[in-house]
Structures are given as C-alpha cells and as structure tokens.
Design a protein around this motif. Structure first.
Motif, PDB file in Angstrom:
ATOM      1  N   VAL A 182       1.033  -1.178  -0.005  1.00 46.68           N
ATOM      2  CA  VAL A 182      -0.142   0.055   0.068  1.00 46.68           C
ATOM      3  C   VAL A 182       0.759   1.267  -0.083  1.00 46.68           C
ATOM      4  O   VAL A 182       1.718   1.239   0.803  1.00 46.68           O
ATOM      5  CB  VAL A 182      -1.001  -0.056   1.281  1.00 46.68           C
ATOM      6  CG1 VAL A 182      -1.684   1.270   1.343  1.00 46.68           C
ATOM      7  CG2 VAL A 182      -2.015  -1.119   1.252  1.00 46.68           C
ATOM      8  N   ILE A 183       0.679   2.267  -0.983  1.00 51.97           N
ATOM      9  CA  ILE A 183       1.117   3.413  -0.987  1.00 51.97           C
ATOM     10  C   ILE A 183      -0.238   4.291  -0.617  1.00 51.97           C
ATOM     11  O   ILE A 183      -1.293   4.316  -1.468  1.00 51.97           O
ATOM     12  CB  ILE A 183       1.455   3.845  -2.374  1.00 51.97           C
ATOM     13  CG1 ILE A 183       2.490   2.873  -2.659  1.00 51.97           C
ATOM     14  CG2 ILE A 183       1.931   5.217  -2.482  1.00 51.97           C
ATOM     15  CD1 ILE A 183       2.453   2.673  -4.512  1.00 51.97           C
ATOM     16  N   ALA A 184       0.104   5.273   0.410  1.00 47.89           N
ATOM     17  CA  ALA A 184      -1.295   6.151   0.783  1.00 47.89           C
ATOM     18  C   ALA A 184      -0.924   7.521   0.564  1.00 47.89           C
ATOM     19  O   ALA A 184       0.111   8.092   1.099  1.00 47.89           O
ATOM     20  CB  ALA A 184      -1.576   5.425   2.505  1.00 47.89           C
ATOM     21  N   ILE A 185      -1.689   8.001  -0.097  1.00 51.47           N
ATOM     22  CA  ILE A 185      -1.804   9.806   0.003  1.00 51.47           C
ATOM     23  C   ILE A 185      -2.332  10.235   1.188  1.00 51.47           C
ATOM     24  O   ILE A 185      -3.632   9.979   1.504  1.00 51.47           O
ATOM     25  CB  ILE A 185      -2.453  10.223  -1.391  1.00 51.47           C
ATOM     26  CG1 ILE A 185      -2.143   9.728  -2.778  1.00 51.47           C
ATOM     27  CG2 ILE A 185      -2.318  11.960  -1.398  1.00 51.47           C
ATOM     28  CD1 ILE A 185      -0.501   9.831  -2.861  1.00 51.47           C
ATOM     29  N   VAL A 186      -1.513  10.945   2.200  1.00 46.53           N
ATOM     30  CA  VAL A 186      -2.118  11.227   3.539  1.00 46.53           C
ATOM     31  C   VAL A 186      -2.080  12.509   3.770  1.00 46.53           C
ATOM     32  O   VAL A 186      -1.409  13.426   3.148  1.00 46.53           O
ATOM     33  CB  VAL A 186      -1.520  10.281   4.724  1.00 46.53           C
ATOM     34  CG1 VAL A 186      -1.812   9.007   4.531  1.00 46.53           C
ATOM     35  CG2 VAL A 186       0.175  10.566   4.655  1.00 46.53           C
ATOM     36  N   ILE A 238      -1.476   7.501  11.976  1.00 46.73           N
ATOM     37  CA  ILE A 238      -2.364   6.140  11.905  1.00 46.73           C
ATOM     38  C   ILE A 238      -2.090   5.492  10.759  1.00 46.73           C
ATOM     39  O   ILE A 238      -1.738   4.423  10.424  1.00 46.73           O
ATOM     40  CB  ILE A 238      -3.850   6.655  12.040  1.00 46.73           C
ATOM     41  CG1 ILE A 238      -3.900   7.354  13.530  1.00 46.73           C
ATOM     42  CG2 ILE A 238      -4.644   5.380  12.137  1.00 46.73           C
ATOM     43  CD1 ILE A 238      -5.426   7.904  13.816  1.00 46.73           C
ATOM     44  N   VAL A 239      -2.108   6.313   9.451  1.00 46.28           N
ATOM     45  CA  VAL A 239      -2.185   5.616   8.382  1.00 46.28           C
ATOM     46  C   VAL A 239      -0.467   5.094   8.066  1.00 46.28           C
ATOM     47  O   VAL A 239      -0.327   3.971   7.631  1.00 46.28           O
ATOM     48  CB  VAL A 239      -2.638   6.227   6.943  1.00 46.28           C
ATOM     49  CG1 VAL A 239      -2.338   5.699   5.748  1.00 46.28           C
ATOM     50  CG2 VAL A 239      -4.109   6.580   7.216  1.00 46.28           C
ATOM     51  N   TYR A 292       4.134   2.632   2.409  1.00 51.47           N
ATOM     52  CA  TYR A 292       4.673   3.882   1.910  1.00 51.47           C
ATOM     53  C   TYR A 292       3.589   5.003   1.961  1.00 51.47           C
ATOM     54  O   TYR A 292       2.645   4.949   1.755  1.00 51.47           O
ATOM     55  CB  TYR A 292       5.134   3.984   0.373  1.00 51.47           C
ATOM     56  CG  TYR A 292       6.211   3.188   0.044  1.00 51.47           C
ATOM     57  CD1 TYR A 292       7.516   3.267   0.204  1.00 51.47           C
ATOM     58  CD2 TYR A 292       5.985   2.014  -0.322  1.00 51.47           C
ATOM     59  CE1 TYR A 292       8.497   2.198   0.246  1.00 51.47           C
ATOM     60  CE2 TYR A 292       6.881   0.736  -0.616  1.00 51.47           C
ATOM     61  CZ  TYR A 292       8.053   1.069  -0.346  1.00 51.47           C
ATOM     62  OH  TYR A 292       9.104   0.092  -0.461  1.00 51.47           O
ATOM     63  N   VAL A 293       3.975   6.363   2.484  1.00 55.21           N
ATOM     64  CA  VAL A 293       2.963   7.444   2.645  1.00 55.21           C
ATOM     65  C   VAL A 293       3.518   8.453   1.745  1.00 55.21           C
ATOM     66  O   VAL A 293       4.713   8.771   1.431  1.00 55.21           O
ATOM     67  CB  VAL A 293       2.618   7.919   3.985  1.00 55.21           C
ATOM     68  CG1 VAL A 293       1.730   7.052   4.784  1.00 55.21           C
ATOM     69  CG2 VAL A 293       3.877   8.364   4.730  1.00 55.21           C
ATOM     70  N   ILE A 294       2.472   9.161   1.279  1.00 58.27           N
ATOM     71  CA  ILE A 294       2.976  10.602   0.514  1.00 58.27           C
ATOM     72  C   ILE A 294       1.893  11.490   1.121  1.00 58.27           C
ATOM     73  O   ILE A 294       0.874  11.525   1.266  1.00 58.27           O
ATOM     74  CB  ILE A 294       2.806  10.433  -1.220  1.00 58.27           C
ATOM     75  CG1 ILE A 294       3.723   9.287  -1.682  1.00 58.27           C
ATOM     76  CG2 ILE A 294       3.179  11.853  -1.864  1.00 58.27           C
ATOM     77  CD1 ILE A 294       3.199   8.949  -3.041  1.00 58.27           C
ATOM     78  N   GLU A 295       2.736  12.908   1.517  1.00 58.71           N
ATOM     79  CA  GLU A 295       2.078  13.674   2.540  1.00 58.71           C
ATOM     80  C   GLU A 295       1.447  14.890   1.400  1.00 58.71           C
ATOM     81  O   GLU A 295       2.226  15.297   0.691  1.00 58.71           O
ATOM     82  CB  GLU A 295       2.753  14.312   3.437  1.00 58.71           C
ATOM     83  CG  GLU A 295       2.971  13.145   4.602  1.00 58.71           C
ATOM     84  CD  GLU A 295       3.637  13.872   5.968  1.00 58.71           C
ATOM     85  OE1 GLU A 295       4.066  14.933   5.477  1.00 58.71           O
ATOM     86  OE2 GLU A 295       3.665  13.226   6.772  1.00 58.71           O
TER      87      GLU A 295
END
Ligand code: F6R
Length: 366
Positions: free
Chosen positions: A301-305, A311-312, A318-321
């Motif tokens: 999962v790659i999440a746009i946060v 939390i995510v 991976y996260v992208i802010e």
C-alpha cells in the motif's frame, strides 16, 4: 522551451500553482465572499432555476466532470449527471430546453464531445464549455463558457488542464450556490479564503517529489496497480490510474474503495500495489478499514495522506503527504502526487512520457 525540465509533462505538473492561480484570477473575491464568472453571467437566471445539469466529456476531462458532480451537488444542491460524450451521442439522451449541459475539453476539438454538444443543442439545452484552448471549436459551438487558462499543454497526458478544469468546476459550483443561496455569505468567505490558498498548497505537494521518485523505483516493474478512493477521492483514483496506464503502459484501475469487496479484492496478493487516497476527511475511518483489508491480504500500500498523519503511516508501506485543506479542494491536491508517481515510473521504464504510443493530443476521430 521545457524551462529546464526534462519533459513537458514535468514542467506542466510544476506549473500548476501558477495555472490554478491564473484560473481563479479575477473570478474569486474572498473578502466579499463572491465568485464572478463573466463568461456565463448572462445565464445566471437559467443556472439558478436549473433542475438538472449534465456534464459531457471524455478521458481526463470526464474525470474532472465527476469531481464537478460532487462539488455542484454538495454546494448548489442541483442534480448532476456525468456522461462520456462518446456514449451520450449514440444514445437517445433525455435532454430538453430546461437542461444545462457542461462540455469539458482541454483541446476543444474532441470529435465525440463536439457531436454530443450538437445533439444536446438540437434538443434545446443551454450548453456551457470548459475549455483550455482559446478559440478552438467547442467554445465556438457552446452558448457560453469559462476558459481554464492553464496555458498550452504539450504533454499528451493531461495534467495542468485537469486541475484547471477542476478549478473552474469548483468556481461554477460556488457560483451556482451563490445564485441560489444554498450557501451563506460567511461560508462562501471561508471557502474562497481556503481556495485562495490552494496554489501555495499545491507548491507544498512538490516537497514529496524525491520520495515519490524512490517509491517509483519500487513499483516500476509491477504489471498492475490499483487506485482506490472514496467520495471525490474516487475520481482522483480514476485519474491516477489513467495517468499510469497512458504513460507507463502498466495496467491500472481506479475503483471506489468501498467497491473493492465486490470483486477487485480478489486481485490482492503480495505483488499488487494499491494506491489509496487516505487523507483526513469525512471518509477517513472508512478508508482505513479498506486499507486493513488490503494489508490483511499482503497487498503493498502506498497512501496519499494528510501531513503529519501517523495512523495510516503505521499501517502501510509508503506514505506521500499532502497539506491539509477543506475536503472540497482535496482533488486539487491529491492529484499532484499521482501525476508525479506515474511520471517517475514511466521515466524509469524508459517510456516516452510526452508522447505515449498510440495517443494523440486531440482526438478528432470518432
Ligand atoms: C488523458 C488525456 C485524454 C483526454 C481526452 C479528452 O491524459 O489526455 O484522456 O483527456 O482525450 O480530451 P479533451 O479534454 O481535449 O477533450
């Protein structure tokens, strides 16, 4: 001519703080809480009384139309239908003099959209255009319209034209709301003040570009990719998937996150990258449970946060802010990292990002 960028697409992605600003210039008055759209003001009465708005477009412009549906229904409380121009024109669509049709087209030359406009016009509808190319065919065929003012878009995959279309639709939604009184002046002041900040917030999205390039390295060889979002995050997911398909030739699909359990979840295994739009808004908790469903099946999962989200971040790979903003403006921000992700993946795969195979900038065939 590429202004120091390696490709037109990258240049155009980076132009968005300016192109969105240009699109709003002279149209929003945050202090007064007022929207002015000179191009359609002669039809104010018609807009105020419209019982239905039909949006017609193709491809990326159709995705912008889906965002417009959320915004117009939310703010102006008018029922909106979004149709592929290429389907609309071959049906016997139910359209009358009472309807307002909004045709969206970057080039203003798309054959299917032109044919759909002609059909709606024959049936007496009032047609507005949202176009980028000044003086192209569609603005000449429509009764009135609003230009996106994104400037020439050279990259075949649409980027800044999309955010321009979404900006115009946001302005239209607020304009109709102002005419109808469905939102009060105090709320309009707040919304326009936040909208005015969007160009600066788009700029802030670029902070993640290096990280996005690293994420691209990890997924460049994936044969498939899923994009999931809820609410107006759903059309953003569709647009993210289309960009990836077009320029990297990776098979990608966009889905409403809640629909996953009705089929696409069967695709999830350890090799399936899933991009989630998981920002802090009204569907945040629901998206989190969708992420858990994917993680339970070992999907990547790659999440746009939203900036600062913990939390995510703890749940995903991976996260992208992106910066926090009003939920209504989420598509203008969440789209940016997805454009960059597909760009970097395509470059790493050695693809011709500005001129993908089999595609043309304007589709003048049926
Ligand atoms: C996507 C893309 C196409 C166009 C579509 C409509 O990146 O470029 O999907 O969005 O062909 O084109 P216009 O907006 O010119 O009518």
């Amino acid at each position: 001519e590429k202004g120091g960028f390696e490709h037109f697409m990258l240049k155009e992605i980076y132009e968005q703080p300016r192109s969105v600003r240009d699109c709003m210039r002279g149209r929003i008055y945050p202090i007064e809480g007022m929207v002015r759209l000179g191009g359609i003001k002669d039809y104010a009465e018609k807009l105020k009384n419209a019982e239905r708005i039909v949006i017609i477009a193709c491809g990326t412009s159709w995705h912008a139309g889906l965002v417009g549906e959320y915004l117009i229904e939310e703010f102006a409380r008018v029922s909106v239908e979004v149709e592929y121009a290429s389907e609309f024109r071959y049906r016997n669509p139910i359209i009358s003099e009472k309807d307002i049709v909004i045709a969206i087209s970057q080039s203003g030359e798309t054959a299917d959209t032109i044919a759909a406009i002609e059909l709606a016009k024959e049936r007496g509808a009032t047609i507005f255009g949202i176009c980028n190319v000044v003086g192209s065919s569609i603005p000449r065929l429509t009764h009135a319209g609003v230009y996106t003012h994104a400037g020439p878009e050279i990259g075949v995959a649409s980027t800044k034209a999309f955010t321009g279309q979404v900006t115009v639709l946001t302005l239209m939604a607020l304009y109709i709301a102002q005419l109808k009184g469905t939102i009060n002046n105090a709320k309009l002041v707040n919304l326009l003040t936040e909208l005015d900040e969007i160009p600066a917030l788009i700029e802030r999205c670029f902070k993640e570009d290096k990280k996005i390039a690293l994420i691209a390295e990890k997924f460049k060889d994936s044969p498939n990719c899923l994009f999931l979002g809820r609410g107006s995050g759903f059309p953003v997911a569709l647009e993210g998937a289309l960009k990836l398909k077009e320029i990297s030739y990776i098979h990608a699909e966009g889905y409403p996150a809640a629909e996953m359990k009705h089929g696409p979840i069967a695709l999830i295994d350890a090799d399936m990258p899933v991009v989630f739009i998981a920002t802090k808004n009204s569907s945040y908790e629901k998206v989190i449970s969708n992420i858990q469903e994917v993680k339970a099946r070992k999907g990547k999962v790659i999440a746009i946060v939203t900036e600062g989200d913990k939390i995510v971040k703890d749940m995903v790979d991976y996260v992208i802010e992106i910066p926090e903003s009003n939920e209504a403006f989420l598509p203008l921000l969440a789209t940016i990292p997805l454009q960059l992700l597909s760009y970097h993946i395509a470059v790493l795969r050695g693809c011709n990002v500005d001129q993908p195979r089999n595609l043309a900038k304007s589709v003048t065939v049926e």
